[in-house]
Write a protein that holds these residues in place. Structure first.
Motif, PDB file in Angstrom:
ATOM      1  N   ALA A  24       2.149 102.769  44.417  1.00 37.70           N
ATOM      2  CA  ALA A  24       2.262 103.270  45.568  1.00 37.70           C
ATOM      3  C   ALA A  24       3.155 102.418  46.605  1.00 37.70           C
ATOM      4  O   ALA A  24       4.081 102.900  47.350  1.00 37.70           O
ATOM      5  CB  ALA A  24       0.825 103.276  46.346  1.00 37.70           C
ATOM      6  N   GLY A  79      -2.162 107.510  42.998  1.00 42.64           N
ATOM      7  CA  GLY A  79      -1.455 106.380  43.898  1.00 42.64           C
ATOM      8  C   GLY A  79      -0.036 106.578  44.064  1.00 42.64           C
ATOM      9  O   GLY A  79       0.627 106.572  45.123  1.00 42.64           O
ATOM     10  N   GLY A 120      -6.473 107.000  45.642  1.00 38.19           N
ATOM     11  CA  GLY A 120      -6.282 107.112  44.433  1.00 38.19           C
ATOM     12  C   GLY A 120      -7.261 106.333  43.334  1.00 38.19           C
ATOM     13  O   GLY A 120      -7.746 107.220  42.262  1.00 38.19           O
ATOM     14  N   PRO A 126      -3.106 104.191  47.477  1.00 42.59           N
ATOM     15  CA  PRO A 126      -3.771 103.349  46.200  1.00 42.59           C
ATOM     16  C   PRO A 126      -5.308 103.242  46.408  1.00 42.59           C
ATOM     17  O   PRO A 126      -6.140 103.571  45.433  1.00 42.59           O
ATOM     18  CB  PRO A 126      -3.082 102.006  46.518  1.00 42.59           C
ATOM     19  CG  PRO A 126      -2.687 101.916  47.786  1.00 42.59           C
ATOM     20  CD  PRO A 126      -2.122 103.089  48.356  1.00 42.59           C
ATOM     21  N   ALA A 177      -2.395 100.577  41.018  1.00 43.15           N
ATOM     22  CA  ALA A 177      -2.270 101.758  42.001  1.00 43.15           C
ATOM     23  C   ALA A 177      -1.287 101.210  43.062  1.00 43.15           C
ATOM     24  O   ALA A 177      -0.668 101.931  43.819  1.00 43.15           O
ATOM     25  CB  ALA A 177      -3.427 102.378  42.506  1.00 43.15           C
TER      26      ALA A 177
END
Length: 698
Positions: free
Chosen positions: A248, A211, A220, A217, A244
């Motif tokens: 991010a 991410g 990810g 995210p 994440a």
């Protein structure tokens, strides 16, 4: 009667009390402050300490990722400045082009390998092995973190000459940071280290790694699940998304406020975004009213098939070369004793081929990894723009709309340069994966897939110059959409993942091509998963890591394979009444971590297991029957009286299928299971037997 206290002791006690009061004043205020702090701590951790841990992990890795990109940008700009300042002397330009990446890659190899030999590669194959229950402590050591950060920075500073990425090593860095933060948390919270809690944090850390690199995210989390986990606990879902998202979002914020300083480098926005928005990582302009026609789905399916076939060839050749380099006498000696020398030789070859006045002018070799993607995702048709170009600028254009000119050459068409790029980068990319330095391999295949899609998109635009007629109107072909689908399809087929379709959408901020992109990814995966293991599984096979591969065969015959056909029949067992000599003989015969315990010497009924450590303690605490009489050790007792016999949690039947046994080993992260028939021990199955039979059945 109470003993009188001497005068000296009274004075000493009084002096201690006075000393404590003098060094710790205001005891009531200190007690109130301590109480307030304890109350704040209880209130903060009412929601669970995991939230704070994951937040810190996401923010920390985003800052590290951004600072690495900032430093890499400065180093790469220094190389570009040096190449331009040497003038038109061809020898000086060649030396400035090759020496810089050689120095960077050689230093990356030498520095990282001098600290720990486990810092090379992406680290994802080892992480997959760790998540199956195998202990590889050295791969998560904190010293590996520093070696990987410095080594990866130098690797990426070498630029697109080496053509390596960042995703895999950064996933490894995130997991190492999670392990270290977990140890800090256990010391602060004063609790014992929990292996299950550590595993949950590792799963979240993998999502953070992806991410924070792509600023994506959602994909990810999905990508980390697909690539890293054979089974995934739904309760860990929110951890991955939360960590994440924090990473991010922080990465996007840093790129937003610092974008003016990072105009051209790999994973940062190309130009400063408007102050009211946060720009996508890979800038593209594909927001059109009619992105694709229904008839174009046929071409997207063809693109998926082409990506799948090329991915099969790439995976086979990469696995073969990786094994050949390890087995060849010359290269094996270099990799064993002189890894920097091997790196320098390989980078010298790659840099010489990509030299811009030479073959590099047919490969757009002056572009960075980020500029490759920005140019390939261009929504304009290059075939229509080339005739209008009068001259080519010497340095690469700072304008994203002018990067396409790097693919133009007076003696070749756009189709020629793209085809030459694909042909050369195919083997160059494979050769680069043998380098013993920290590097990722996802971004190169991502760019390679985008080039495949761009070539097919330009071909379709050539076949239909006016566009495709639909509902009485002509709709133009958008080659950039094919580049999106190609990047997702090839990278997804190489890694055996579907989430790359969402990854390209998140990274570019473009969703109008999501359906044809998914179609291409599914077609490519259907071909590759049938014929080749994934890139990371192939690396596990070559490195011979103790990983349990999945059963690729779905033929009905594979379901008829039962445990009785491949189990280990000769199992060293002990009876509850075993004495010193029997235990000693068992330890000398086998090096197993645990031994099955039978009801008696004349019965095969399995009652439990005993660990090797307990048996060693049993031998050390008892006298050998033939020992001299002068030794003052207790007489040898029986195993059942002196050792703790653990109950059997899992047993297999001889008629359990291979698929069922494989599923249990994967899900429960087991190392060995005993096989019983009507309660009697008949054999045992370890990961080695399941792995060997799985490979044979695949």
């Amino acid at each position: 009667m109470k003993r009188p206290v001497p005068r000296e002791e009274e004075e000493e006690e009084e002096r201690v009390l006075v000393s404590e009061q003098s060094w710790r004043p205001c005891p009531k205020a200190r007690r109130r402050l301590r109480g307030c702090l304890e109350w704040v701590k209880r209130q903060l951790f009412r929601v669970g300490e995991d939230w704070y841990f994951l937040f810190i992990l996401g923010i920390l890795m985003a800052i590290i990722s951004f600072m690495m990109d900032l430093l890499i940008f400065r180093l790469y700009e220094a190389h570009r400045w040096l190449y331009q300042e040497v003038g038109d002397v061809l020898v000086l330009k060649y030396l400035s082009w090759i020496i810089y990446p050689i120095v960077m890659a050689t230093f990356s190899t030498g520095f990282s390998q001098s600290i720990t030999p486990h810092s090379g590669g992406s680290g994802i194959p080892e992480l997959k092995t760790i998540l199956t229950g195998v202990v590889l402590e050295d791969y998560l050591a904190i010293k590996n973190f520093g070696a990987k950060v410095v080594g990866l920075t130098c690797t990426l500073a070498a630029g697109s000459t080496v053509f390596l990425g960042k995703v895999g090593p950064f996933v490894h860095l995130s997991t190492m940071a999670a392990v270290y933060l977990g140890k800090m948390r256990t010391s602060v919270m004063k609790e014992y280290e929990n292996k299950f809690k550590q595993n949950e944090m590792l799963v979240a850390a993998q999502a953070v790694g992806v991410g924070t690199v792509f600023g994506a995210p959602i994909s990810g989390v999905l990508f980390s699940i697909e690539v890293m986990s054979s089974h995934f606990a739904v309760r860990d879902y929110w951890r991955g998304f939360f960590a994440a998202t924090c990473g991010a979002f922080m990465f996007r914020l840093l790129a937003h406020f610092w974008g003016a300083h990072l105009q051209n480098h790999a994973l940062i926005v190309l130009h400063p975004p408007p102050p009211e928005t946060i720009a996508a990582i890979f800038k593209s302009d594909l927001k059109i009213d009619f992105p694709f026609d229904l008839l174009e789905t046929f071409f997207f399916a063809i693109l998926g098939a082409v990506c799948g076939l090329l991915a099969c060839a790439y995976l086979f050749c990469q696995r073969w070369l990786l094994a050949a380099v390890r087995e060849n006498r010359l290269t094996a000696k270099l990799l064993a004793t002189d890894k920097p020398v091997y790196t320098a030789l390989v980078v010298l070859l790659l840099a010489s081929i990509t030299f811009p006045p030479g073959l590099g002018q047919l490969m757009a070799s002056r572009l960075t990894m980020k500029e490759y993607l920005v140019s390939l995702f261009d929504n304009r048709t290059w075939g229509l723009l080339v005739p209008n170009t009068s001259s080519l600028a010497d340095p690469p254009s700072k304008d994203p709309w002018g990067l396409w000119q790097e693919w133009c050459h007076p003696s070749a068409t756009i189709f020629g340069t793209l085809a030459f790029f694909l042909m050369m980068k195919f083997w160059m990319l494979i050769l680069a994966t043998t380098l013993p330095l920290p590097a990722g391999y996802f971004m190169p295949v991502f760019i390679y897939g985008a080039a495949i899609g761009r070539l097919l998109g330009e071909t379709v635009a050539l076949l239909f110059p006016q566009g495709i007629l639909s509902e009485g109107a002509l709709h133009p072909i958008i080659p950039g959409g094919y580049a999106l689908a190609g990047a997702a399809a090839f990278s997804g087929s190489v890694t055996h993942s579907i989430s790359t379709a969402l990854l390209v959408c998140e990274a570019t901020g473009h969703l109008s091509h999501v359906l044809p992109v998914i179609l291409a990814v599914l077609v490519a995966n259907a071909i590759t998963q049938k014929h080749q293991p994934s890139f990371y599984d192939g690396t596990i096979i070559v490195k011979k890591l103790p990983y349990l591969p999945r059963i690729r065969s779905r033929h009905m015959a594979s379901y008829q394979v039962v445990v009785e056909e491949f189990m280990e029949r000769r199992v060293v067992a002990l009876a509850e009444g075993s004495g010193f000599e029997e235990v000693l003989a068992a330890l000398d015969t086998s090096a197993d971590a645990e031994y099955p315990v039978l009801e008696s010497a004349g019965s095969l009924t399995l009652v439990g297991t005993v660990s090797r450590a307990q048996l060693v303690t049993f031998l050390q605490s008892h006298k050998h029957p033939q020992a001299p009489q002068g030794e003052k050790l207790p007489a040898p007792g029986t195993l059942g009286d002196n050792c703790t016999i653990e109950p059997i949690m899992f047993q297999l039947s001889p008629w359990t299928s291979l698929h069922q046994a494989h599923h249990l080993f994967e899900l429960l992260k087991l190392q060995r299971i005993f096989v019983t028939r009507a309660g009697e021990l008949v054999g045992a199955v370890s990961r080695a037997e399941v792995r060997g039979d799985t490979a044979g059945g695949a």
